[in-house]
Each structure stands twice: as C-alpha cells, then as structure tokens.
Design an enzyme around this catalytic site. Sequence first.
Site, PDB file in Angstrom:
ATOM      1  CE  LYS A  68      -2.385  -1.449   3.700  1.00  0.00           C
ATOM      2  NZ  LYS A  68      -1.932  -2.849   3.874  1.00  0.00           N
ATOM      3  CB  THR A  69       3.740   2.293   2.141  1.00  0.00           C
ATOM      4  OG1 THR A  69       2.938   2.077   3.303  1.00  0.00           O
ATOM      5  CG2 THR A  69       4.583   3.525   2.337  1.00  0.00           C
ATOM      6  CG  ASP A 113       0.174   3.068   6.873  1.00  0.00           C
ATOM      7  OD1 ASP A 113      -0.757   2.415   6.378  1.00  0.00           O
ATOM      8  OD2 ASP A 113       1.273   2.547   7.176  1.00  0.00           O
ATOM      9  CB  THR A 162      -5.059  -3.674   8.003  1.00  0.00           C
ATOM     10  OG1 THR A 162      -5.393  -2.974   9.197  1.00  0.00           O
ATOM     11  CG2 THR A 162      -3.589  -3.533   7.720  1.00  0.00           C
ATOM     12  NE  ARG A 221       6.382  -4.303   5.018  1.00  0.00           N
ATOM     13  CZ  ARG A 221       5.316  -3.692   5.524  1.00  0.00           C
ATOM     14  NH1 ARG A 221       4.680  -4.227   6.536  1.00  0.00           N
ATOM     15  NH2 ARG A 221       4.894  -2.565   5.017  1.00  0.00           N
TER      16      ARG A 221
END
Length: 341
Positions: A68-69, A113, A162, A221
């Site tokens: 997302k980032t 975020d 999330t 990640r």
Amino acid sequence: MSRERIIGGEPVDREEDLTQLSLRPKVLAEYIGQKELRGKLKVTLDAARQRGETAEHILFYGPPGLGKTTLAHIIANEMGSKLFATAGPALQRTGDLMGILTNLKEGDILFIDEIHRLSPVIEEFMYPAMEDFKVDFVVDKGAFAKVINVPLKRFTLIGATTRAGMLSSPLRDRFGLYYHIDFYPPEDLAQIIIRSAGLLETEIDQEAALRIAQCSRGTPRIANRLLRRVRDYAAVKADGVIGEEIAVRALDAEGVDALGLDNLDRKLLQVIIEYYKGGPVGIEALGATLNEEVDTLVDMVEPYLLKIGFIQRTRRGRMASPEAVKHLGIEPSADNQQSLF
Ligand code: ADE
C-alpha cells in the site's frame, strides 16, 4: 512479540525499513503482480495527467506488507508530486493536521497510513478538506470562539487501511477510488524475489525463488525478508549462490514451514483445534488464551489462514478446518473437531 515474527507483515525495524525502501519499485512499470489494480491505476493516472488535474483521493485496503505504501510512493513519482506521509494514530490534534494541510501545494499527495485509526474529531476535520479543499478551523474558546475558513490547494489524499470495515462510511465515501490489494500468488512473489535478488546482487535460481515464494504467505514484504535471511545463510554456509537446496535448508533453520506458517500461526490453530475442540471460538477468547493482542491476530495472523482455508470466520467465532488439522499433524477426532462433523 508480533514485531519479531520473521513472517509478520509489519516492518521489523528502521534498518529493514530502509532496505525495503531500496527494493521497492519506484514506477508502475516496475511493479510486479496485482495486474488488475495496476491497469486501473494506470488509466486513472494517465487521465489525470492528460487533463492536467490532480488524481482523485485513493483508498488502498488489504493486509499489511502487500504494497500500500509502495503504491502511494509510485503514484507520487508517476504524477511528479511530492508525498507527505503520516499515520492515523500520529494525528492527535486538529492543529497538527492543519499544519500539514496548509503546507500542501497543488498536486501534492498526503498519505495517511492506518487511516481507520483517525480520531473522530480529526476525521470530521478531513471531510471538507477532502471534498471542497478547505478546512474550518476554530480559534479561541467559549464566547470568543470563531470559525475561520481556510482554503487549501488541490491535493490527493491516499489512505491505507488493513480494515476497510472499520472506516466510517462518510470517510469511505469521500474517496473517489478504492482498491483492494490481495495476497500475491507464488509465481508473482518468485518474480519479486528474483528482482530483489538482482538489486541485492545475489545469484538465485528459479526453483529457489519459488521455494521462498511459497513460504511468504502471499506477501512481498515477507518474501524480501526471507530472501535476505536465505542470502545470509547462503553466504555463510555455502558459496553465496541461492539454489533450491540452500533455500530449503535456510527456511527450515528459520522455523518457517512449507506454507510459511510460523509458531504463532501454529499456536493459534493448535489452540482452536485442541483447546476449543475445533471451534467456534471468539477472537477475544483466542487473544486471551494466546496472550496476544486481538488486533495482531486480526490484522496479521488471521488473514492468511483465512485465505488458505485453515480457519473460517463464522458468526459464532473462528473454526479450524480439517486441512489445518492435517497440516499440524494432529490426529482428527470427534473431540478436536466436534463442530466440523
Ligand atoms: N517489492 C515489493 N513489492 C513489489 C512488487 N509488487 N513488485 C516489485 N517489487 C516489489
């Protein structure tokens, strides 16, 4: 506890954060996977650029670690804009947000975020900012209180969460675009691993990349984190080249099983199966039994177990599936799966 999980979706520390940053794709063309999302995003950005306008506000939702980032940074790069990043819990006072918003220039991007964790006051403050590019700021108190209307430059808000379900509908409705980011299939993760290995100047073969990918819980990640662990193992125990055998040995040494489940996943499944006889069991009870925060279980443990069908979420609570029982090597019995029969 959760922050130390090798397969957790959250960044472990600042150093890792920086490494992840250098592995992150910078433009859409470098981004692997999420084909449909990439296609839609490209149309949105091309159209905004063609019209010389700023992009609409965008909401990304999905489990941690899926990009997302990264996507927010890519959007800023593609639009030639500056990105200002903050997070829901960091915005405590309207004054803080006021400072950020009034400093934004035309076309800048504000990335928030964990946007589901904005306080109600801050959230309400955002509505006119998002809709009309202005804020109503209250100065003074009591009888002297005055509302001043401050115009803002047209900016793009990118929110990441999330938990789309925890966003209030007035906030959700103010985003023009929302994209769900789903877990990546192993083939896409293998490509990401090969790309990252190239950036880390490490040799890896296709089979080894796929092995690591299969243990990465659909999460880039985690894939990049495991790659670095395997790379260290290959450097110390072999000649630095990552082949399949080295990858398997390194993953084994890390306690990651063939599906990428770690101790916390296994403990959660075991508790449902053995302690709660297969379920259903409420998430609060699971949190208490495991001595883990409910948020950790909901955000970081459950999504992948749900995705692979090892648990089901029912109105009466969580239940383990027969596949989970089999994976853990527990003998199925009427006692540990009473509600599944
Ligand atoms: N690194 C992390 N996520 C990635 C992605 N989706 N594509 C390429 N590299 C990545």
